[in-house]
Design an enzyme around this catalytic site. Structure first.
Site, short mmCIF file in Angstrom:
data_model
loop_
_atom_site.label_atom_id
_atom_site.label_comp_id
_atom_site.label_asym_id
_atom_site.label_seq_id
_atom_site.Cartn_x
_atom_site.Cartn_y
_atom_site.Cartn_z
N ASP A 27 -62.85 65.98 -69.63
CA ASP A 27 -62.80 66.29 -68.20
C ASP A 27 -61.35 66.39 -67.73
OD1 ASP A 27 -65.78 65.82 -67.85
OD2 ASP A 27 -65.14 63.84 -68.52
N GLU A 287 -65.59 70.14 -75.14
CA GLU A 287 -65.30 71.46 -74.58
C GLU A 287 -63.85 71.89 -74.80
OE1 GLU A 287 -66.95 72.47 -70.74
OE2 GLU A 287 -65.21 73.71 -70.24
O1 TRH Z 1 -63.13 63.96 -75.46
P1 TRH Z 1 -64.26 64.91 -75.42
O2 TRH Z 1 -65.49 64.48 -76.07
O3 TRH Z 1 -64.53 65.24 -73.92
C1 TRH Z 1 -65.63 65.71 -73.22
C2 TRH Z 1 -66.15 64.61 -72.35
O4 TRH Z 1 -66.96 63.76 -73.11
C3 TRH Z 1 -66.87 65.21 -71.21
O5 TRH Z 1 -67.50 64.24 -70.42
C4 TRH Z 1 -67.86 66.23 -71.69
O6 TRH Z 1 -68.32 66.87 -70.54
C5 TRH Z 1 -67.18 67.24 -72.57
O7 TRH Z 1 -66.53 66.58 -73.66
C6 TRH Z 1 -68.11 68.27 -73.08
O8 TRH Z 1 -63.81 66.32 -76.09
P2 TRH Z 1 -62.86 67.50 -75.58
O9 TRH Z 1 -63.52 68.27 -74.51
O10 TRH Z 1 -62.46 68.22 -76.76
O11 TRH Z 1 -61.58 66.78 -74.97
C7 TRH Z 1 -60.63 66.12 -75.74
C8 TRH Z 1 -59.28 66.21 -75.08
O12 TRH Z 1 -58.38 65.28 -75.69
C9 TRH Z 1 -58.64 67.58 -75.23
O13 TRH Z 1 -57.97 67.93 -74.05
C10 TRH Z 1 -57.63 67.39 -76.35
C11 TRH Z 1 -57.21 65.97 -76.10
N1 TRH Z 1 -56.64 65.26 -77.26
C12 TRH Z 1 -55.31 64.86 -77.19
O14 TRH Z 1 -54.62 65.14 -76.20
N2 TRH Z 1 -54.80 64.17 -78.26
C13 TRH Z 1 -55.52 63.87 -79.37
O15 TRH Z 1 -54.98 63.22 -80.29
C14 TRH Z 1 -56.87 64.32 -79.41
C15 TRH Z 1 -57.70 64.03 -80.63
C16 TRH Z 1 -57.40 65.00 -78.35
#
Ligand code: TRH
Length: 398
Positions: A27, A287
């Site tokens: 998010d 996402e």
């Molecule tokens: O973390 P996610 O599972 O996030 C979401 C939420 O659960 C949300 O509620 C749901 O609606 C959505 O998924 C579908 O996965 P996502 O979307 O890939 O987000 C991860 C974020 O973290 C992304 O912006 C990349 C960042 N990130 C870092 O900045 N550093 C890291 O080391 C990693 C592994 C990720």
């Protein structure tokens, strides 16, 4: 932004983006990217209201978790503590976005209704390749009692939707990084990788705890090519600890057979992009990392966010059907990874088939990426839509 002859309204200059962190990092990850892009590429004054500064800090270390208001990279960040507060029309931005249908404070809505012209109010929805989105994208929803209309805005994979988030410089930066072998090696070295690991097949692994990680590690371990699996601290910790024979902590690595598993610290968002660019294959989730994997121009496997009644399987299949980069082997691995296909599964065969198809999957990934670029980027598309709403409301007022 677009301007038309009939538009005497000045272009929107300010935007408030309300973000409720439901869980994890997606998010705030999406909102943070969008906020920066609005400011950097479109010169919009952005206020990002976020309820969970701790999660924000994980992806953006500059965040001060105790600050009510702070400015980061040109974006005003406000701690969104509760639904209280009274607002005047001077507090209201030209564009108001609620992310994933989060309820914005009633006092803010009351003040929005008093603004002249009214702000453009959007509900930015989640990404899905399902067809119904095309019928709902930009639909208006009048407020039951106030003179306000909210519009639904859907990201998506074709030009009947809002497109995907992508910064203007992203493709160029990614290509320059990937072409610069010493820079890639230096980046990986900084993350603690040895030379042998840098020269091996590198897989980044970001998934939810229920992913069948143990099965895949077993196959990689007995493979004939050396592989390095890079997993962020806190992700699939149990399976990683079992492989390592000790708790999964940043900096720790372990080798069994052909496979090295290395635990990385959770890195800032910009570095996470580079990690995707540097690896040969990316396992992503949710996402935001899912979209970034598409822009990384590398084969990827998506672990979709689980939903009730296996609704996520429908969404996964909608994406696999839409994308041109889904070979039968990629579909088989995606189904196994997401629990669509039921055990017992022959993981060795599933992986071997996928591995054999990698050159073709890589070629198709590039094609897919180029096709997605034709839809424009979501932020620019959204601002164009905002402008049409402003022009239309101006005509209505005449
Ligand atoms: O973390 P996610 O599972 O996030 C979401 C939420 O659960 C949300 O509620 C749901 O609606 C959505 O998924 C579908 O996965 P996502 O979307 O890939 O987000 C991860 C974020 O973290 C992304 O912006 C990349 C960042 N990130 C870092 O900045 N550093 C890291 O080391 C990693 C592994 C990720």
């Amino acid at each position: 932004m677009q301007s038309t002859e009939t538009n005497t309204n000045p272009a929107a200059k300010s935007l408030a983006l309300f973000c409720k962190v439901v869980d994890n990092f997606g998010d705030i990850g999406i909102c943070w990217r969008m906020a920066r892009q609005l400011y950097v590429e479109h010169g919009i004054t952005v206020t990002l209201w976020v309820d969970d500064l701790l999660s924000f800090q994980r992806i953006c270390p500059q965040v001060h978790i105790d600050a009510e208001v702070q400015e980061i990279a040109g974006v005003i960040v406000r701690h969104w503590r509760d639904q209280q507060g009274t607002f005047t029309t001077a507090d209201i931005a030209d564009i108001v976005i609620e992310f994933f249908a989060c309820d914005i404070p009633p006092g803010y809505i009351q003040a929005m209704a008093k603004c002249e012209p009214r702000p453009v109010w959007l509900n930015l929805e989640g990404l899905t390749a399902e067809e119904w989105v095309e019928g709902c994208h930009t639909l208006p929803s009048p407020h039951p009692s106030l003179p306000l209309t909210k519009h639904f805005y859907f990201p998506g994979f074709n030009n009947k939707t809002g497109g995907l988030l992508r910064e203007a410089s992203l493709g160029h930066e990614r290509a320059a990084f990937q072409a610069d072998t010493p820079t890639v090696a230096a980046f990986l070295q900084q993350l603690g990788l040895t030379e042998a690991e840098i020269n091996s097949t590198k897989v980044s692994l970001f998934c939810y705890p229920h992913a069948p990680v143990t099965e895949l590690l077993k196959v990689w371990k007995s493979g004939d090519k050396s592989m390095t699996c890079l997993v962020p601290e806190g992700v699939t910790s149990e399976a990683i600890a079992a492989f390592l024979g000790q708790p999964s902590k940043a900096g720790i690595s372990g080798v069994h057979g052909a496979l090295t598993v290395r635990v990385l610290p959770f890195i800032p968002q910009a570095d996470y992009d580079k990690l995707l660019w540097a690896c040969n294959i990316n396992f992503v989730r949710g996402e935001d990392s899912f979209v970034r994997a598409q822009w990384a121009n590398k084969p990827f496997i998506w672990h979709i966010y689980p939903q009730d009644k296996n609704l996520h399987h429908v969404k996964l299949n909608a994406f696999l059907k839409t994308t041109a980069s889904a070979t039968a082997s990629l579909i088989a691995l995606s189904h196994a990874w997401n629990g669509v296909s039921h055990p017992p599964l022959d993981w060795a065969e599933i992986w071997q088939d996928f591995q054999a198809d990698l050159p073709e999957i890589a070629r198709l990934s590039t094609q897919w990426q180029e096709k997605m670029q034709e839809n424009g980027d979501m932020t620019s598309n959204l601002l164009k839509f905002v402008n049409t709403v402003r022009v239309a409301s101006q005509k209505d007022a005449v």
